[in-house]
Design a protein around this motif. Sequence first.
Motif, short mmCIF file in Angstrom:
data_model
loop_
_atom_site.label_atom_id
_atom_site.label_comp_id
_atom_site.label_asym_id
_atom_site.label_seq_id
_atom_site.Cartn_x
_atom_site.Cartn_y
_atom_site.Cartn_z
N GLU A 5 0.82 -1.21 0.00
CA GLU A 5 0.00 0.00 0.00
C GLU A 5 0.86 1.27 0.00
N SER A 6 2.03 1.19 0.60
CA SER A 6 2.90 2.37 0.66
C SER A 6 3.42 2.79 -0.71
N LYS A 9 0.70 6.17 -3.99
CA LYS A 9 0.64 7.54 -3.46
C LYS A 9 -0.29 8.35 -4.35
#
Length: 330
Positions: A5-6, A9
């Motif tokens: 998930e990181s 963005k």
Amino acid sequence: MTFTESDIKFEKINWKQFEELCYDILHKYQFHSLSWRQGGGDKGRDIEALFTVINPIITSYTEKWFIECKHYSKGIPIEQISGKLDWAVAEKVQHFVLMTNSYPSIATAEYIEKRQRELNFKVHIIDGKLLKQKLLVFPDLVVKYFADDAVVLIQGMLRQWLSHDILPDIVALYKISKLIDARALNIEELTFLFFAFESCDYEDAITFGDLDIEEFSFDFLIPTIVAHTNSKFPIKKPKDLNFDSRIYFLGGGTSTVTTQETDHLTWHYLNLIENNRMIDIIMVRKNKQINVLISTGTIISFKRYKYSAPKFNFSIKNLQKDNDIENNMI
């Protein structure tokens, strides 16, 4: 490739790209007859789509969906949703979806919950957290919208190696070393780059090659690689390694071993990284995929590990390089 998930963005894309992203993910999830209503006057939806439900007992049926896409930096207010629901009522849809990179405000969430009781269609909310989870199913979409150019380049190099066993040359590696932010890479990409550098004829190319490049290394990757530690130290030797390279390590040298049979490759790297700490890496490539184990530990814990070694006519503690192994083995 593997993403988390990181890696997603949403601030890297604008509202129009976000709508395109929503269109693409709907297509991936088998929605059809999609209509992206760009420009003003969208009449309550950014995207209109159909979804066919296949039921093994009754006849298949198709439902109409309205999708509203909201690229926001904060909670979505009620006024951004109320009119959209009115249009959905007028157009007699079966489903209304709010897709957003953020979240409905508390007041908006409560408003939707109350409106749902009187509506004859289902309202769905896909907030930023859930949308990331949906996107991770499709790495190609993550690459398309969120990966920077250097990451895309490295991913292409990795695919080339996995499919065709072609590693980047020293010039390509030199250029990558000037472009890449190690924090943007996952564990497979980091290990692949480090392996590619360790596998190239670096010293000969720098010393004898007619190349317009300065000396460089990929040691800057090591702290980030260490951050991906996922195994106990030292790593247990894979069965397909025909000998254990760790018996050659002297607490100050470097030990690397590569074994390869057709598409099956195993690479083992062991080295001192700081003070008395060591890094132990094993990478296995098989069926066009790679698995990586990384561990760190102290020389003391390393020396306690038991190894079965072949016979040598020299003292292991004096061994410094892999080419010494070939010259001294019986």
